[in-house]
Write an enzyme that holds these catalytic residues in place. Sequence first.
Site, PDB file in Angstrom:
ATOM      1  N   PRO A 135       0.822  -1.206   0.000  1.00 36.81           N
ATOM      2  CG  PRO A 135      -0.549  -1.447   1.837  1.00 36.81           C
ATOM      3  CD  PRO A 135       0.642  -2.018   1.193  1.00 36.81           C
ATOM      4  N   GLY A 160       2.766   4.570   0.944  1.00 38.03           N
ATOM      5  CA  GLY A 160       3.343   5.122   2.173  1.00 38.03           C
ATOM      6  C   GLY A 160       3.948   4.102   3.095  1.00 38.03           C
ATOM      7  CB  THR A 161       4.139   0.474   3.181  1.00 35.42           C
ATOM      8  OG1 THR A 161       4.117   0.331   1.778  1.00 35.42           O
ATOM      9  CG2 THR A 161       2.759   0.314   3.741  1.00 35.42           C
ATOM     10  N   GLY A 162       6.803   2.684   2.645  1.00 34.45           N
ATOM     11  CA  GLY A 162       8.258   2.755   2.650  1.00 34.45           C
ATOM     12  C   GLY A 162       8.931   2.023   1.516  1.00 34.45           C
ATOM     13  CE  LYS A 163       4.831   0.905  -2.805  1.00 34.39           C
ATOM     14  NZ  LYS A 163       3.919   1.360  -1.753  1.00 34.39           N
ATOM     15  CD  GLU A 186     -20.677   9.269  17.598  1.00 36.16           C
ATOM     16  OE1 GLU A 186     -20.189   8.123  17.624  1.00 36.16           O
ATOM     17  OE2 GLU A 186     -20.920   9.881  16.549  1.00 36.16           O
ATOM     18  CG  ASP A 240     -22.996   5.685  11.180  1.00 28.77           C
ATOM     19  OD1 ASP A 240     -21.778   5.915  11.042  1.00 28.77           O
ATOM     20  OD2 ASP A 240     -23.699   6.109  12.107  1.00 28.77           O
TER      21      ASP A 240
END
Length: 662
Positions: free
Chosen positions: A224, A226-229, A447, A522
Amino acid sequence: MPRPSWMWIYGLVGAFILGWWFFADGNDAPVPSSWTTVGRMVEQGEVKKIVVVNRELAQVYLTDEAVRKYRDDKSDKQLRHMPETGMQLTYTIGSVDSFREDLKAAEARAERPVEVEYENRKNDWGSALVSLLPWVLIIGVWFFIMRSMARNAGGGAGGGIMNVGKARAQVFDKDSSKRITFKDVAGHEEAKVEIMEIVDFLKKADKYRELGAKIPRGALLVGPPGTGKTLLAKAVAGEANVPFLSLSGSDFVEMFVGVGASRVRDLFEQAKQKAPCIVFIDEIDAIGRARGKNAGFSGNDERENTLNQLLTEMDGFQTNSGVIVLAATNRADILDKALMRAGRFDRQIEVGLPDAKERAAIFEVHMRPLKLDGEIDRSFLAKQTPGFSGADIANVCNEAALIAARHDRKAVTRADFMAAIDRIVGGLEKPNMPMTAADRRATAIHEAGHATVMWSLAECDPVLKVTVVPRGRSLGATWSVPDEDRIHVTDAGLREELAGLLGGRIAEEVNYGTLGAGALSDLERATKTAYAMVVYYGMSKKIGPISFYDSTGTRDTFTKPFSEQTAHEIDSEVRRMLDEAYACARRIVEQKNRQINEMADLLLEKETIYAEDIERILGPSAHAEKEEKAGRPDGAAPAASDAAAPAPAAAAEPEPEPAGLE
Ligand code: ADP
């Protein structure tokens, strides 16, 4: 001294030509006249010759005596200016016939005949200039464009039409000061081991070659965003101490045909010169998408050419030429199969979302440059951020520092980190949002409804906190943290999730008897989850174990993979599931309405309440009771009994879910 601009020189030349055209004849321009004057002169025998040019203009040549006479005549101001030589007068004739008749009549009365000549002049200066003008303009514009392009091309970034086929790879040289190493990449231990081997190939190529092994040509980093590839690829270059050429898949895409392929060629040319080196192509799906699908619609031949060129290049260079191609994508499923075959990107390295331990490590990396207020518990923060990617965590750390600065603090505190997490998940806090007391109470009831239903169901994710502080587009939120270690999503769990999602709306319905429009998000999520359960996960008995999920993303969107009949059945199954979830939630809300109101009061008083407060009102949660029965202290890792893959992200979103009123 600044050089005079070329534009000025062009302008001056143009002005000179125009000026020449208008004023060249200067003082000896013939005097414009008319037949009345010329006729009189003919009668007096003063006209020597008339030249009719192009059947419309008469040029009148007078006798020498006549010229002298008129030039000396002080009374006629116009004729005084006639030139001494050449033609003296001009006038426009109506037609040649009438000109001849008039002349004949005048000649009859004259003493001497007039010589008449007819001339057809095509290419006199004026028309020549007019016909040249477009060419001059075209050449001028061309010059201008070429010049501005040449300037761009000189300007470093490599613009210019001549350079369009060049790949503009960003080069990080091995001796660049900002070297990224594996130390900067937290977690991803398996990926590091895999990729470490690639470093080894580059460093000790001989060892492998002696054994007769071929060095792989490429590895695909999949995960995915932003996982640091990118980070991992840079670290490889840093560790291997070789040059690193980086560019993105979209850099190959250009308006012109054939440019993509030419850029690929150029990229590999550059790489071979720098070998051993690493070429990194980010977002390779921009060019690597499976070929031949929907070709009729998009007409994307160009992308296919680019991909073909990439395939050939990857096959082309020798295995031992020391160029390794790394590519990153978050959609490995849509890549062309030819890209992934052995000999090209034969290694796929999964770079997934970090788990709690990895998140703590990433926090550690990004807290390094921050000035912290005492010791901050990384693993606590990691627990609060399920589903966050490395980039999100980097963002949290930065945001925390910004918040601390806003409050003029000397160091970043734990509260700042918590505020940053809230801010990133929920959006900007809006404490001053104008809201009536009735609205606030309705939000609190909503809530409290979510929280109560979720608290009472064993398979629901444990509720962490409930808040009625408006944030972003929601007025309040119930936060639940999915059980990190639970990878086995069951139909029971999803059913209870549906009930939890409906709980808020039902609480409003029970307490006020009205339906609010605020539960839109919801309902949307509940409906999507229910559809996913039926058509993707095969969780409906009636439809059976069928999945219409298309992991390759290549199915066209116009036709459904099922019949009308099945479509009806799917709809009725989804409806049934939602109805059941509704009934279940309604039962809980009606049973515990007193506690819901109590919780709403507490919410209005404190704005944010935590699991402890809820436990005081509702007793221990069903989730905790279940865990206890299973003999595990809360949070301990259950043994993953089978190797079931985690559910695709289509329905089960792992973030803390703000199930908010909007
Ligand atoms: P991707 O290429 O997977 O989309 P990037 O490599 O560009 O993501 O990561 C973006 C940023 O996120 C990095 O610059 C880094 O600051 C941070 N980041 C992501 N993963 C990690 C990690 N495992 N360790 C440290 N920082 C990370």
